[in-house]
Scaffold this motif. Structure first.
Motif, short mmCIF file in Angstrom:
data_model
loop_
_atom_site.label_atom_id
_atom_site.label_comp_id
_atom_site.label_asym_id
_atom_site.label_seq_id
_atom_site.Cartn_x
_atom_site.Cartn_y
_atom_site.Cartn_z
N ALA A 86 0.83 -1.21 0.00
CA ALA A 86 0.00 0.00 0.00
C ALA A 86 0.86 1.26 0.00
CB ALA A 86 -0.93 -0.01 1.20
N LYS A 87 1.92 1.27 0.80
CA LYS A 87 2.80 2.45 0.87
C LYS A 87 3.56 2.65 -0.44
CE LYS A 87 4.99 3.45 4.67
NZ LYS A 87 5.85 3.38 5.89
N ALA A 88 3.84 1.56 -1.15
CA ALA A 88 4.54 1.69 -2.44
C ALA A 88 3.72 2.52 -3.41
CB ALA A 88 4.80 0.31 -3.02
N VAL A 89 2.40 2.47 -3.30
CA VAL A 89 1.52 3.27 -4.16
C VAL A 89 1.31 4.67 -3.59
CG1 VAL A 89 -0.80 3.44 -5.16
CG2 VAL A 89 0.34 1.21 -5.02
N LEU A 90 1.02 4.74 -2.28
CA LEU A 90 0.60 6.01 -1.68
C LEU A 90 1.74 7.00 -1.51
CD1 LEU A 90 -1.81 4.58 1.07
CD2 LEU A 90 -2.43 5.67 -1.08
N LEU A 91 2.97 6.53 -1.32
CA LEU A 91 4.09 7.45 -1.14
C LEU A 91 4.40 8.24 -2.41
CD1 LEU A 91 6.49 5.34 1.11
CD2 LEU A 91 5.26 7.43 1.73
N LYS A 92 3.93 7.77 -3.55
CA LYS A 92 4.07 8.54 -4.79
C LYS A 92 3.12 9.73 -4.81
CE LYS A 92 5.26 4.34 -7.38
NZ LYS A 92 4.83 3.41 -8.46
N GLY A 120 -12.98 -19.55 -5.56
CA GLY A 120 -12.05 -18.61 -6.17
C GLY A 120 -10.67 -18.72 -5.55
N PRO A 121 -9.69 -18.04 -6.16
CA PRO A 121 -8.32 -18.10 -5.66
C PRO A 121 -8.18 -17.40 -4.30
CG PRO A 121 -8.53 -16.44 -7.37
CD PRO A 121 -9.83 -17.17 -7.33
N PRO A 122 -7.23 -17.84 -3.48
CA PRO A 122 -7.03 -17.19 -2.17
C PRO A 122 -6.48 -15.78 -2.33
CG PRO A 122 -5.30 -18.81 -2.60
CD PRO A 122 -6.31 -18.96 -3.70
N SER A 123 -6.71 -14.96 -1.33
CA SER A 123 -6.26 -13.57 -1.37
C SER A 123 -4.75 -13.49 -1.12
CB SER A 123 -7.00 -12.75 -0.32
OG SER A 123 -8.38 -12.76 -0.57
N VAL A 124 -4.11 -12.57 -1.82
CA VAL A 124 -2.68 -12.33 -1.66
C VAL A 124 -2.51 -10.98 -0.96
CG1 VAL A 124 -0.47 -12.04 -2.85
CG2 VAL A 124 -2.20 -13.63 -3.76
N PRO A 125 -1.73 -10.91 0.13
CA PRO A 125 -1.60 -9.64 0.88
C PRO A 125 -1.16 -8.46 0.02
CG PRO A 125 -0.66 -11.45 2.12
CD PRO A 125 -1.01 -12.01 0.77
N GLU A 126 -0.20 -8.69 -0.89
CA GLU A 126 0.29 -7.59 -1.73
C GLU A 126 -0.83 -7.03 -2.62
OE1 GLU A 126 3.76 -9.78 -0.29
OE2 GLU A 126 1.86 -10.39 -1.21
N GLU A 127 -1.67 -7.91 -3.14
CA GLU A 127 -2.77 -7.46 -3.99
C GLU A 127 -3.79 -6.66 -3.19
OE1 GLU A 127 -4.41 -10.86 -5.90
OE2 GLU A 127 -2.67 -11.20 -7.21
N LEU A 128 -4.06 -7.09 -1.94
CA LEU A 128 -5.01 -6.37 -1.10
C LEU A 128 -4.49 -4.97 -0.77
CD1 LEU A 128 -6.54 -9.05 -0.82
CD2 LEU A 128 -6.78 -8.57 1.61
N GLY A 129 -3.22 -4.86 -0.44
CA GLY A 129 -2.66 -3.55 -0.12
C GLY A 129 -2.70 -2.61 -1.30
N THR A 130 -2.33 -3.11 -2.48
CA THR A 130 -2.36 -2.28 -3.69
C THR A 130 -3.80 -1.87 -4.03
OG1 THR A 130 -0.41 -3.43 -4.53
CG2 THR A 130 -1.72 -2.20 -6.12
N SER A 131 -4.74 -2.81 -3.92
CA SER A 131 -6.15 -2.52 -4.22
C SER A 131 -6.71 -1.46 -3.28
CB SER A 131 -6.96 -3.81 -4.12
OG SER A 131 -8.33 -3.55 -4.33
N ALA A 132 -6.40 -1.56 -1.97
CA ALA A 132 -6.89 -0.57 -1.00
C ALA A 132 -6.33 0.81 -1.31
CB ALA A 132 -6.50 -1.00 0.41
N ALA A 133 -5.06 0.89 -1.71
CA ALA A 133 -4.44 2.18 -2.04
C ALA A 133 -5.11 2.79 -3.26
CB ALA A 133 -2.95 1.99 -2.28
#
Length: 395
Positions: free
Chosen positions: A229-235, A285-298
């Motif tokens: 999430a921070k990788a997206v938001l810090l930009k 469906g496929p299990p959730s991936v933490p990195e995808e959830l963080g990016t999606s929330a951002a």
């Protein structure tokens, strides 16, 4: 004698006409909670017919039945009639009582499904509300408790200035779907009337905060969501801080899961929120991936920032409700583009309180165009209905 009977007949005819005009009739299960909430505030009886009449499993479902039971606890004198097939509900509202209540919610829906309408009604109870809810605190279908805390509580605080310390929403135990096991405590003071408000300056984003939570899974899940999430938001903004919250044992509920809730705060105190939760245990469906959830929330948070306005899309309906119930004076608010739910809410407000909003497009200034301050904004204006909480006890 004949003249007297004629006058009596005219009076009875007018009474019957007024009674019929106070009955609202709808069809289908869409906007079920909205109709019950507005009927409770307006005192009008509502009849909802053809609820999933064509489905294999017709009638009200478990979550809607649980919501009706909660409304029965919250009020005095309410009569609820459901036909044998459950496809027709007649709701005759009583008076909002409040007090200390506890309710076990259906696990089909998240606690946000029940808490959101209760937060709209809470200021108009007879006694201050102290409500404990049990169930699923975070669900993919409904707003999470974290999101409601940052999106809707600021609006309540804006209208309950004298009793802010009595207003709180606390997660006692985290409970993920499908097992639940979560617990939430909500308390709200009562208010006699609502003042008219002018909220036209959304301000600029000054900081982003959030919480990444994990229950009955590895604490590393929270850290992975935070990093993505921070990788997206810090930009977008340098002031970003996301807490990690790991639950275990009794505090973690009955099912494993994880998620992240974000909030962007502006210089004028406006809040924009987003929330993403992992797939429930055993779901297709496929299990959730933490990195995808963080990016999606951002990305969802940035969408809300782009939409703009003084409240986010989740809190639009609450803001418009309180504007329409305010004193008989003009209220104004600047919002982003209205959601389909908010548009339906405006139509139901007109049915219940005969409140009509004037909606105008906001023409951006040259400076705002140069800065690219987001999507098109709207100014909504209405004249308050002068609603008064007659149930409030005299202190």
């Amino acid at each position: 004698m004949h003249l007297f009977l004629l006058q009596l007949s005219n009076i009875l005819a007018r009474m019957s006409q007024n009674k019929n005009s106070s009955v609202l009739s709808y069809e289908g299960c869409k906007n079920f909670r909205m109709r019950i909430v507005l009927a409770t505030l307006s005192g009008k009886m509502v009849k909802i017919k053809k609820i999933r009449a064509g489905n294999d499993d017709p009638g009200v479902n478990e979550s809607e039945a649980s919501f009706l039971r909660l409304m029965d606890k919250l009020t005095n004198g309410t009569r609820i009639e459901v036909n044998e097939t459950g496809t027709s509900v007649t709701y005759m509202p009583g008076l909002l009582a409040g007090g200390r209540l506890e309710h076990a919610c259906s696990k089909q829906r998240g606690l946000g499904y029940y808490l959101e309408p209760v937060m709209m009604l809470a200021p108009f109870c007879k006694k201050p509300l102290h409500l404990t809810l049990h169930g699923v605190t975070n669900s993919q279908m409904d707003p999470s408790v974290d999101q409601l805390k940052h999106s809707c509580l600021p609006i309540l605080r804006r209208y309950l200035l004298l009793a802010d310390e009595q207003l709180q929403l606390k997660i006692v135990r985290r409970g993920m779907a499908p097992g639940g096991g979560g617990q939430v405590f909500f308390s709200c003071p009562v208010q006699r009337t609502l003042r008219a408000t002018q909220w036209l300056d959304p301000g600029k984003i000054k900081r982003i905060r959030g919480v990444a939570y994990a229950a009955r899974v590895s604490p590393a899940m929270s850290s992975r969501m935070v990093d993505s999430a921070k990788a997206v938001l810090l930009k977008f903004l340098p002031d970003v801080y996301i807490y990690t919250d790991h639950y275990k044992g009794e505090m973690a509920g009955k099912s494993p899961g994880f998620g992240i809730s974000l909030v962007a705060e502006t210089t004028t105190g406006c809040m924009m929120t987003s929330d993403v939760t992992s797939q429930p245990q055993g779901a297709e469906g496929p299990p959730s991936v933490p990195e995808e959830l963080g990016t999606s929330a951002a990305h969802l948070l940035l969408d809300e920032v782009y939409r703009g306005g003084c409240v986010d899309s989740l809190a639009q309906s609450m803001m418009l409700l309180y504007m329409s119930l305010g004193q008989k004076d003009v209220s104004k608010v600047k919002l982003g583009q209205l959601t389909p739910y908010t548009i339906e809410f405006l139509r139901h407000l007109r049915d219940s309180f005969q409140t009509v909003f004037r909606i105008e497009n906001v023409i951006p200034t040259e400076e705002e165009e140069d800065l690219n301050t987001g999507g098109g904004k709207l100014t909504l204006t209405c004249l308050g209905a002068g609603f008064s909480n007659l149930s409030k006890t005299v202190s």
